[in-house]
Design a protein around this motif. Structure first.
Motif: not given
Length: 790
Positions: A298-315
């Motif tokens: 199921h799509v979820n907010c944590t995975d969405n947040i991780n995906r967007e913040l990965a562009r800034f090199g954040l774990p």
């Protein structure tokens, strides 16, 4: 109000009523126009325009401009044509709604100077009267509800006009609400669909608005310190740190409005919140939650947040701590977390300000397997505004569940009191001072008992009741006998529902034979009177004047000395020195030319005292005169914290504490307001109250407690294992030197001298011995109110 009910229907989900989510027919828009205000709406050919005089007697002006800037009432199918003098006066003022209309006219290039209008309602108009027009072509409609500033001894308060527009060409299919207009010109304006996340940078001082477009939708929010992001590390809002520093489950606009990182650095400040109910405990939704519920993938907010913040090199995080705006969670007595549908309505929002450069991320939660989003995920709007914009602090206020949300207002006396404190709290839709740090609550208390104080009581709800059936309506709606109320007299009374439970308590002023003014704590009291008048077809008008009458209380032994120096009255009016208890007079500050005031010998402190009512435009002059006259007598300002102390000592009741709609006046300790023997006429709730008086089950009593611990509202009162009562209010009384309480007690145990115990923790593990005593605890014969003391 029949025409309103034709347009507005309570929403239903299955067979469950959802009155907080009113449904308009497809293609119908609702635009409230405040009394004394105006509204501009774009109109298309064939649109049906309906205006409703909500309370009656309210003048309405309609101005319509076609695309070429010609103003002709015939374009609305009307032959009427008048000068829009009221509209012009409003648009030339600083009235809050006028600014947007001026902007709309300026943008369109339309000249109000050449406009003509349709004039409706006014004298003789009944509550709910309406008029409808069909647009003969496109254009800009301006609706105004003109009104003059109401004099204190008049009752012509401007009231609301409601505009409905039925679109000739509504959007086909299921009606989807559009996001409300921005609060200002946005730097970022992004619509986030369910199951999506949006990352955006916000500079220090800029504003962030997170808006629930359709209502009942959760939006996870996180802000990261940009300096840390540039170093590849995370320094984000930490809910636990924030709750520990603020002492609240989540910050609110006011003194404790900040969100902190784990290193206690403030990142975001909350400025406005129209919902007031948000998540307090959990993470943004995670993959594990859905997996454990049987929905892997199921799509979820944590995975969405991780995906967007990965562009800034954040774990990546397994679960992102987030501020879950509009998510309705709660803790029970056993510390179990549960959830329910969100409280947010369409258009609810939070407005924040960045305290440093931050990287923000917002989501529209995709959860469709529980009540988190009302079972139907919808969209979220995110807007960012420039740092130079000015937005006042505000907590959304609704008079009733289905009422329009109102921002927290400043009373007309706010700036006067703000010179002495920054500690303001929201009360009944207004900011009121809680305490004055230059003095302190105890000093304020003693000044009231020994000298004089001044406090702001402007949030009290005022209603003007006028017309041939005014006395009959008041006789029906309140428990006191209005036939015995003289002109110039005030009476304290209760107002009840049919089952005997209290609507409100308040005072009634009689201004003339058919003219009354109700002053109460709750706006629903006025709505209740309106409903009874309509139900019975009475020839009477009930109109709100709260925004036309603001008031301060001047209380304490020297209050008469102070006011007698500055209140001028005509020879046929009583002076302050002559004013008896529960009487009022009309006067002016200084002399014949000064600001008009009504002075009543009333109060909420148990001391000699007065209330001074004036129009908001005169508030500063009134305050300054009272303040200057009071300084030789040691007058200081007085806040809500000190007021609570004196009113408990005096046995004065407070809504939500000593009474609710489940409490009758006898149980609330004000049985004296129900003269069943001397008032022969029927009134609402009488039959039930007669039975309750003959067979009481509960009674309000006083308690004297051992020790110095002050119990809380709702603490149980027991004899042995049995609960026999509950605390309604309690305080450590400075003048009595002990802890006292008001308690709603089972009538079988309400006898003076009965020994009881106040239970805390689980009601058994901690017990405070107490004794039932007579209430009020202090000055039971009211000698101080009468002023019969040195």
């Amino acid at each position: 109000m029949g025409i309103i009910q034709q347009f507005e229907r309570p929403a239903t989900v299955g067979k469950v009523l959802v009155p907080g989510m009113p449904v308009l027919p497809l293609g119908v828009e609702r635009h409230p126009v405040p009394g004394g205000g105006t509204r501009a709406v774009a109109i298309e050919e064939g649109d049906v325009i309906t205006v409703v005089d909500r309370a009656g007697l309210q003048l309405c002006e309609l101005v319509f401009f076609d695309p070429e800037g010609k103003s002709d009432p015939a374009r609305l199918g009307s032959g009427a044509s008048d000068e829009p003098s009221g509209t012009r006066k409003i648009l030339g003022s600083e009235e809050a709604s006028a600014k947007r209309v001026r902007e709309a006219l300026a943008k369109s290039g339309f000249d109000l100077g050449i406009a003509r209008c349709i004039r409706l309602f006014g004298d003789g108009s009944r509550a709910g009267n309406s008029a409808s027009f069909t647009a003969q072509g496109p254009g800009l409609l301006i609706v105004a509800a003109p009104g003059e500033a109401m004099a204190v001894d008049e009752q012509n308060a401007p009231t609301e006009i409601v505009l409905y527009v039925k679109r000739a060409n509504p959007v086909s299919g299921k009606q989807r609400r559009q996001a409300p207009e921005p609060l200002a010109k946005p730097l970022i304006d992004k619509n986030i669909l369910p199951g999506e996340a949006f990352v955006y940078e916000v500079k220090k001082g800029q504003y962030i608005q997170v808006l629930d477009v359709q209502g009942r939708e959760c939006s996870d929010f996180q802000a990261l310190d940009m300096r840390a992001v540039e170093q590849g590390r995370i320094a984000a809002i930490d809910p636990t740190t924030t709750r520990s520093l603020s002492g609240e489950l989540y910050p609110k606009p006011g003194l404790f409005a900040r969100y902190y990182s784990v290193d206690m650095q403030p990142l975001i400040e909350l400025v406005q919140d129209t919902c007031g109910r948000h998540d307090t405990f959990g993470l943004a939704c995670t993959a594990r939650y859905y997996e454990d519920m049987g929905y892997p993938g199921h799509v979820n907010c944590t995975d969405n947040i991780n995906r967007e913040l990965a562009r800034f090199g954040l774990p990546a995080q397994g679960g992102w701590p987030a501020i879950n705006f509009f998510f309705n969670t709660m803790l029970d007595d056993a510390n179990a977390i549960s959830m329910d549908d969100p409280w947010s309505r369409p258009g609810d929002y939070v407005l924040m300000r960045a305290l440093t450069d931050v990287l923000c991320i917002s989501t529209a939660c995709p959860c469709d397997i529980d009540p988190a989003n009302g079972w139907e995920p919808t969209d979220i709007q995110v807007r960012v505004y420039d740092e130079h914009e000015e937005f006042p602090r505000s907590i959304g206020f609704r008079m009733t569940v289905d009422a329009d949300v109102q921002p927290t207002k400043k009373t007309a006396f706010h700036d006067c009191f703000a010179q002495h404190t920054r500690d303001f709290v929201e009360y009944n839709g207004y900011w009121l001072p809680n305490k004055f740090n230059g003095h302190g609550t105890i000093a304020e208390y003693w000044a009231c008992r020994e000298k004089a104080v001044i406090m702001d009581l402007s949030p009290l709800r005022k209603y003007e009741i006028t017309g041939p059936d005014a006395e009959a309506l008041m006789q029906l709606c309140v428990t006191r006998n209005m036939k015995k109320l003289s002109v110039g007299q005030v009476v304290y009374t209760a107002m009840c529902y049919d089952h005997g439970g209290m609507v409100d308590d308040g005072t009634v002023f009689r201004l003339d034979q058919n003219n009354f003014r109700w002053v109460g704590g709750c706006g629903t009291s006025g709505l209740w009177m309106q409903e009874q008048a309509e139900k019975r077809g009475m020839n009477v008008w009930v109109r709100s004047s709260t925004d036309q009458l603001h008031n301060v209380a001047v209380q304490g032994p020297r209050s008469r000395d102070i006011l007698s120096k500055i209140i001028w009255t005509k020879p046929d009016r009583q002076t302050v020195d002559e004013l008896g208890v529960f009487r009022f007079t009309v006067g002016r500050i200084g002399d014949f030319h000064g600001p008009a005031v009504i002075v009543s010998r009333t109060g909420y402190t148990g001391e000699l005292g007065y209330e001074v009512f004036c129009h908001p435009n005169d508030a500063k002059a009134v305050f300054d005169a009272i303040w200057e006259a009071g300084q030789p007598y040691g007058m200081i300002p007085f806040g809500l914290a000190a007021l609570d102390m004196v009113r408990i000592e005096a046995g004065l009741i407070f809504a939500g504490y000593e009474f609710t709609d489940q409490t009758n006046p006898f149980e609330a300790g004000i049985g004296f307001t129900v003269p069943l023997k001397s008032k022969e006429d029927d009134f609402i709730g009488r039959a039930v109250l007669e039975e309750r008086n003959a067979h009481p089950t509960r009674k309000l009593v006083g308690l004297n407690l051992e020790g110095n611990e002050v119990p809380s509202k709702g603490d149980c009162v027991r004899i042995g294992r049995a609960q026999v009562g509950e605390i309604t209010s309690a305080v450590r009384s400075p003048i009595l030197g002990r802890v006292i309480a008001l308690c709603r007690m089972d009538a079988a145990h309400a006898e003076i001298g009965t020994n009881v115990e106040v239970g805390q923790l689980d009601g058994f593990q901690k017990r405070i011995p107490a004794e039932v005593v007579r209430a009020p605890h202090f000055d039971p014969t009211k000698e101080r109110v009468k002023g019969n003391y040195a």
